[in-house]
Design an enzyme around this catalytic site. Structure first.
Site, PDB file in Angstrom:
ATOM      1  CG  ASP A   5       4.631  11.603  11.997  1.00  0.00           C
ATOM      2  OD1 ASP A   5       4.953  12.713  11.504  1.00  0.00           O
ATOM      3  OD2 ASP A   5       4.895  10.526  11.448  1.00  0.00           O
ATOM      4  N   GLY A  62       6.665   4.379   4.313  1.00  0.00           N
ATOM      5  CA  GLY A  62       6.728   5.550   5.177  1.00  0.00           C
ATOM      6  C   GLY A  62       7.984   5.537   6.020  1.00  0.00           C
ATOM      7  N   GLY A  63       8.109   6.552   6.881  1.00  0.00           N
ATOM      8  CA  GLY A  63       9.287   6.655   7.714  1.00  0.00           C
ATOM      9  C   GLY A  63       9.408   5.526   8.715  1.00  0.00           C
ATOM     10  CG  MET A  64       6.823   5.181  11.694  1.00  0.00           C
ATOM     11  SD  MET A  64       8.082   5.461  12.929  1.00  0.00           S
ATOM     12  CE  MET A  64       7.752   4.123  14.048  1.00  0.00           C
ATOM     13  N   GLY A  65       8.061   2.301   8.203  1.00  0.00           N
ATOM     14  CA  GLY A  65       8.153   0.984   7.589  1.00  0.00           C
ATOM     15  C   GLY A  65       7.330   0.882   6.325  1.00  0.00           C
ATOM     16  CG  LEU A  93      -2.017  -1.064   1.268  1.00  0.00           C
ATOM     17  CD1 LEU A  93      -2.771  -1.003   2.585  1.00  0.00           C
ATOM     18  CD2 LEU A  93      -2.982  -0.896   0.091  1.00  0.00           C
ATOM     19  N   GLY A  94       2.025   1.199   0.620  1.00  0.00           N
ATOM     20  CA  GLY A  94       2.872   2.387   0.649  1.00  0.00           C
ATOM     21  C   GLY A  94       4.065   2.216   1.555  1.00  0.00           C
ATOM     22  CB  VAL A 100       1.481   0.233   4.963  1.00  0.00           C
ATOM     23  CG1 VAL A 100       0.070  -0.203   5.359  1.00  0.00           C
ATOM     24  CG2 VAL A 100       2.050   1.167   6.020  1.00  0.00           C
ATOM     25  CE  LYS A 131       3.157   2.100   9.007  1.00  0.00           C
ATOM     26  NZ  LYS A 131       3.197   3.553   9.291  1.00  0.00           N
TER      27      LYS A 131
END
Length: 442
Positions: A145, A31-34, A28-29, A36, A51
């Site tokens: 955030d 991001g900064g955390m991991g 799905l995408g 998804v 995630k």
């Protein structure tokens, strides 16, 4: 190749593979955390947003401990405007969070595709997010955030007046902020485009920190751009700390009616902002409709989200242009009150000396030099070198300007200025504050 090796190599989990009881459907995408994924929870036969946390974070033991603790709190929050956390766990050395899957796209992608939103649409979506934030704050959490990428806009269903927004990723930024094991380059997770002054300075945050970020999101929604565009990170931080909130202006869609709400939400002093996210959302909707707000304003945060005691912000030096180091002049933000106050104090001391001190005996001997340690000139030096020099002199040091997460590799950062300034005399054991930034950005 193992699952962990796939994640480390950047390829992620492949479609059709299984991980921790979930079958991966697609990505799905990122991001900064991991990463998804849309996944199917095999045991319950339902779609979830899975995630998988970045390995650089998962390898930090403090992060893992906080992850387990905060995930339980996040899973306890049930609200129609908050993406439900079904559970969290660890498998093959990787941490993961399973959340409710919301068909649609995040607000950032929606704005990129459609451009600036009409005032009523932007206000309605922000009000949805504000409801979710109030629930998070009432549970004692601060999101930290809030940004368009963490606002999911669901596809409208039958009978809906329009799309609905949902808040996601709450709690994860707090866990990251409690550790230093971020990335090999000391990268800050998230973006400074929506960070409140107190968050940038590393001071205590509360619900009003998220109110500031939500005000930035509202500005982005009605203008199609972030509050301080076309700047480097250090300049953006300086702007959030010192410049007045930007004006929406005469944007298409009547976005100017939301200007007062955005300006108040983005006030530098948390006490001047809306006391709760819900108050901002209701004010925005009322302004877009040309109505008055009927519900009294009130804070809803508890625990760490409760209003914090106000503290004086740190003075920050404006970032300079990127010119050769030899020609670069250090610029400092000068306050009118500081020299005026110093002058008044000096005058008072002089007056007291004239009336209270006995007549001094004549002497040709020079006045004794003040005892102590002279602060060395550290401007332009790597952070690790500067810290070592201060340590050798018997002085302590703290860093300011490296972001809320600190730095992982001190040699990657450079000293822009010190407080007290170079050649000042201080006592042994005193603390020297180092204003730092990336090389060539001071």
């Amino acid at each position: 190749m193992s699952v962990e090796e796939s994640i480390r190599g950047g390829s992620g989990l492949s479609r059709g593979s299984e991980f921790a009881g979930f079958r991966i459907e697609r990505t799905l995408g990122h991001g900064g955390m991991g990463i998804v994924y849309l996944a199917r929870e095999v045991r319950l036969d339902r779609d979830v947003a899975l995630k998988v946390i970045r390995t650089e974070l998962a390898e930090d033991e403090r992060f893992r401990a906080r992850f387990r603790e905060e995930s339980r709190t996040a899973a306890s929050i049930e609200h129609s405007r908050v993406v439900t956390v079904f559970g969290a766990g660890e498998r093959d050395g990787l941490l993961f969070v399973a959340m409710r899957y919301v068909p649609g796209r995040d607000l950032g992608r929606l704005i990129s595709a459609r451009g600036a939103l009409p005032a009523d649409d932007a206000a309605s979506l922000v009000a949805d997010v504000a409801e979710g934030l109030d629930a998070v704050h009432a549970a004692g959490l601060v999101h930290r955030d809030v940004k368009p990428a963490n606002v999911l806009v669901g596809e409208p269903g039958a009978g809906d007046d329009g799309p609905t927004a949902y808040l996601t990723d709450f709690g994860l930024a707090k866990i990251a902020a409690s550790t230093t094991g971020l990335t090999a380059t000391g990268e800050v997770i998230g973006t400074v485009d929506y960070m409140a002054p107190e968050q940038i300075e590393g001071r205590r945050v509360d619900a009003r920190t998220d109110v500031y970020a939500l005000g930035c999101v509202l500005f982005h929604a009605v203008t199609g751009d972030v509050p301080y565009p076309e700047r480097e990170s250090s300049s953006k931080m300086w702007a959030h700390l010192n410049e007045p909130p930007p004006s929406v202006g005469s944007e298409d869609g009547g976005g100017a009616v939301l200007d007062p709400m955005i300006r108040r939400a983005m006030a530098k002093d948390p006490a001047d902002r809306f006391p709760s996210a819900g108050d901002l959302g209701r004010a925005a909707v009322a302004a877009a409709r040309g109505e008055a707000v009927t519900e009294p304003e009130h804070p809803v945060g508890t625990g760490e989200a409760a209003p914090a005691a106000e503290t004086v912000p740190l003075e920050v030096t404006r970032p300079t242009e990127r010119v050769p180091r030899r020609r670069r002049k250090r610029r400092r933000l000068r306050r009118i009150l500081i020299p005026l106050l110093a002058l008044m104090i000096a005058a008072a001391i002089t007056f007291a000396a004239l009336i209270a001190v006995p007549k001094l005996t004549d002497s040709d001997s020079p006045a004794p030099r003040p005892s102590g340690i002279t602060v060395p000139s550290l401007t332009g030096q790597p952070l690790d070198v500067a810290e070592q020099r201060l340590d050798d002199l018997g002085l302590h040091s703290t860093e300011e300007g490296g972001g809320i997460f600190g730095v992982l590799i001190p040699s990657d950062w450079e000293v822009c200025a010190t407080s007290p300034a170079a050649d000042s005399t201080v006592r042994r054991g005193s603390t020297v504050r180092l204003l730092i930034d990336r090389p060539e950005a001071c």
